[in-house]
Write a protein that holds these residues in place. Structure first.
Motif, PDB file in Angstrom:
ATOM      1  N   MET A 143       2.040   0.453 -10.722  1.00  0.00           N
ATOM      2  CA  MET A 143       1.114   1.576 -10.542  1.00  0.00           C
ATOM      3  C   MET A 143       1.067   2.461 -11.784  1.00  0.00           C
ATOM      4  O   MET A 143       0.009   2.949 -12.150  1.00  0.00           O
ATOM      5  N   ARG A 166      -1.184   0.926 -14.197  1.00  0.00           N
ATOM      6  CA  ARG A 166      -2.564   0.972 -13.677  1.00  0.00           C
ATOM      7  C   ARG A 166      -3.164   2.355 -13.912  1.00  0.00           C
ATOM      8  O   ARG A 166      -4.306   2.477 -14.363  1.00  0.00           O
ATOM      9  N   TRP A 167      -2.392   3.404 -13.618  1.00  0.00           N
ATOM     10  CA  TRP A 167      -2.884   4.765 -13.878  1.00  0.00           C
ATOM     11  C   TRP A 167      -3.168   4.946 -15.374  1.00  0.00           C
ATOM     12  O   TRP A 167      -4.179   5.531 -15.753  1.00  0.00           O
ATOM     13  N   CYS A 186      -5.115   4.830  -6.671  1.00  0.00           N
ATOM     14  CA  CYS A 186      -4.951   3.569  -7.405  1.00  0.00           C
ATOM     15  C   CYS A 186      -5.520   3.655  -8.823  1.00  0.00           C
ATOM     16  O   CYS A 186      -5.272   2.786  -9.640  1.00  0.00           O
ATOM     17  N   LEU A 198      -2.656  -6.936  -3.925  1.00  0.00           N
ATOM     18  CA  LEU A 198      -1.448  -6.104  -3.991  1.00  0.00           C
ATOM     19  C   LEU A 198      -0.365  -6.771  -4.826  1.00  0.00           C
ATOM     20  O   LEU A 198       0.412  -6.092  -5.508  1.00  0.00           O
ATOM     21  N   MET A 243       0.826  -1.220   0.000  1.00  0.00           N
ATOM     22  CA  MET A 243       0.000   0.000   0.000  1.00  0.00           C
ATOM     23  C   MET A 243       0.858   1.267   0.000  1.00  0.00           C
ATOM     24  O   MET A 243       0.423   2.305  -0.491  1.00  0.00           O
ATOM     25  N   LEU A 259      -9.006  -0.095  -6.156  1.00  0.00           N
ATOM     26  CA  LEU A 259      -8.237  -1.243  -5.659  1.00  0.00           C
ATOM     27  C   LEU A 259      -8.884  -2.569  -6.066  1.00  0.00           C
ATOM     28  O   LEU A 259      -8.237  -3.619  -6.011  1.00  0.00           O
ATOM     29  N   ILE A 264      -1.387  -5.993  -8.306  1.00  0.00           N
ATOM     30  CA  ILE A 264      -1.115  -4.588  -8.623  1.00  0.00           C
ATOM     31  C   ILE A 264       0.390  -4.376  -8.850  1.00  0.00           C
ATOM     32  O   ILE A 264       0.792  -3.681  -9.784  1.00  0.00           O
ATOM     33  N   VAL A 271       1.219   2.083  -3.437  1.00  0.00           N
ATOM     34  CA  VAL A 271      -0.027   2.619  -3.996  1.00  0.00           C
ATOM     35  C   VAL A 271      -0.171   4.104  -3.651  1.00  0.00           C
ATOM     36  O   VAL A 271      -0.514   4.926  -4.506  1.00  0.00           O
TER      37      VAL A 271
END
Lengths: 369, 369
Positions: B261, B264-265, B172, B253, B50, B194, B256, B53
């Protein structure tokens, strides 16, 4: 029966308790909207099932939090004025701590560890000073002491105080008849005698208590019982619910209904008595000074704290039992070193408990050598 | 890939979002003691994941509650003094409501629905009166407006106020660089970008904020950030954690981290732009006056609210799309009748979103006839 259900019955912590695979698997149901009709139908089923557990017709408060959350709710929504906290262990001390942390004027009635709430002393304290509420614990998970919350509620009622009852390891393992006993507030957690994973707190508030709640200032939002009740009326929760745990509760309530509450209480009593008998037998067979901490008549139906012989510590005992395939608890807090605890609650059975107690005896004899 | 993962991608509510079967299945792991070493190792893994994140080295606050709980924590732990609540939708209004319900002196800066936080107006208000804290929402789930929380934080800092950011549908799904942006407080919920089931709130508080928190009176216990941080230091939670959701977060996680990240963005931005493009295309193709509520440059990366033609309501649109196999949201609160909402976040992909948008177009054309 699934493979995991066949091995069920090795995890005897006094919470969380072991959860049946069918209940765990309910949590893998797909997501739904919590403001939609499917959720409302689910919520209505949970109300009905939990009303039988609490023996009430009042709405059930379902909080996505641990039990501590509903303890805080009980305090925050109580009318202004002093609170009396009866403390006979770590969790009743927590109730007192919550009251103080909410800036409430809080007095403490201290009871020796291992003893039930002292009703005579409670009566005296209620006469000596006017309190708006009393906090106490039904079954003290840290000591294995069980209190007479029916009488305590009556004493509080007579003195004009609300009786706020933490029944985290009481409800569902021993009778708590909310309506018949004319109670003000009771709460439990999902991970104890209900045998669900942790994550939900479940409670009930009387109509009389709820009449005073809207005037309590600074209640906040998350633990505002007024919000809980107004949303419950439309089969919803005020905040986004921990959906998987609602699914699990749904399946578990069907299992509880099939057993019936009366048989569930009887099973818990049988396992408690089995544990006490085992303690006496081991003491006799081995000569070791083993004893249940709480005196007869003040013992919990769901958790037993057992005083260890000198030289054997709670953590050592728990570790030695774990080596033998079973999980029990060391003592808690001040009793950590001198006791061990067995949680005989939830979906456990006397047969599996007997195996756990065998392992305990073996461990104890090895450690006491 | 399991059968359920193959059908993944039909549930486009703006929360809860659909959850991968592998993540759901993590919840069926057996219970463990939350004061034991296995839990502490789990907690340490969640912290590390996290922190990436939130882009922070600060401890992660993991609350077994909905996001509303950490919103309340942010308010309860703020220093005494007036609070300014920036309100541009239902969830920022909730933040204001929480402040008032905690008996805080609360002023409101009103922003039109669908618009981002007005930074010029915020600056003016911060000059005109001294506030101890400002509450605002990063991505308003009710309107699909996204605000510049980096600049807002700077403005608050310059004025000596804490900036308390609800990033429930931000974190996230769109960059939030807690340390680099020198933020005071940010929180999210498990059931949004998430892509976990609901039941956890996750947040970060700055060291500066945490220095002032111990002096805040009446913080209570459950949402006391001081408690969260002191337990996090020993890899524990202050209260009994919603264990199955911790298991789910652990698995998610790892997923992810595998995506990264940054990717993901980027995936969220791609799905947002795909949705906006689709709105323009449908308007052109059909002649219907469809438009994204939030103006360009103020749009959320995770949720789009789309203004419907007169005669088509939000609930009718959601129902017609559901008949076609996809779940989207009606408008929220004041925008319920005039908009619909698509949640393009979590683990969704442009391919599946395209199918959902096809169904939306078909539904819209049928309804507008």
């Amino acid at each position: 029966m699934s493979p995991s259900d066949q091995t069920f019955g090795t995890f005897f912590l006094p919470g969380p308790t072991e959860v049946h695979l069918s209940v765990l698997q309910a949590m893998t149901r797909p997501m739904i909207a919590h403001r939609g009709k499917d959720f409302e139908a689910l919520f209505a089923r949970l109300q009905k099932g939990m009303q039988d557990v609490f023996r009430t017709t009042r709405p059930i408060l379902i909080s996505s939090s641990s039990a501590t959350g509903l303890m805080e709710a009980a305090v925050r929504c109580a009318p202004p004025g002093p609170i009396l906290a009866v403390v006979n262990g770590a969790f009743s001390e927590r109730f007192a701590h919550i009251a103080r942390s909410c800036e409430r004027d809080t007095d403490v009635l201290d009871v020796p560890l291992g003893r039930a709430v002292d009703l005579d002393e409670l009566r005296r304290r209620l006469v000596a000073k006017r309190y708006v509420a009393v906090t106490l614990v039904h079954s003290e998970t840290s000591t294995g002491a069980q209190s007479d919350v029916h009488t305590a509620t009556r004493l509080c009622r007579d003195a004009g105080a609300l009786c706020l009852v933490d029944s985290v390891t009481g409800v569902c393992g021993t009778p708590l008849l909310f309506d018949e006993w004319d109670m003000d507030f009771a709460l439990t957690g999902s991970q104890k005698a209900l045998a669900l994973p942790p994550g939900l707190a479940l409670g009930v508030a009387s109509a009389a208590y709820m009449k005073t709640a809207p005037a309590a200032k600074g209640r906040g939002l998350y633990f505002d019982l007024v919000e809980f009740e107004s949303y419950a009326a439309k089969n919803q929760t005020p905040n986004t619910p921990a959906l998987p745990l609602f699914y699990a509760l749904d399946v578990q309530l069907a299992r509880i209904a099939a057993e019936t509450m009366e048989r569930r209480w009887a099973r818990h009593r049988a396992m408690a008595e089995q544990t006490w008998r085992w303690v006496d037998d081991v003491a006799r067979r081995t000569g070791l000074p083993l004893r249940v901490l709480a005196p007869e008549g003040e013992r919990s139906m769901t958790v037993s704290a057992v005083v260890l012989p000198a030289g054997v510590t709670g953590p050592a005992m728990a570790a030695a039992v774990r080596e033998r395939g079973f999980v029990i608890g060391a003592g808690y807090d001040k009793l950590r070193e001198t006791t061990f605890r067995v949680g005989h609650m939830g979906d456990h059975t006397p047969d599996r408990l007997a195996l756990c107690l065998d392992a305990c005896e073996e461990a104890l004899v090895a450690l006491a050598k």
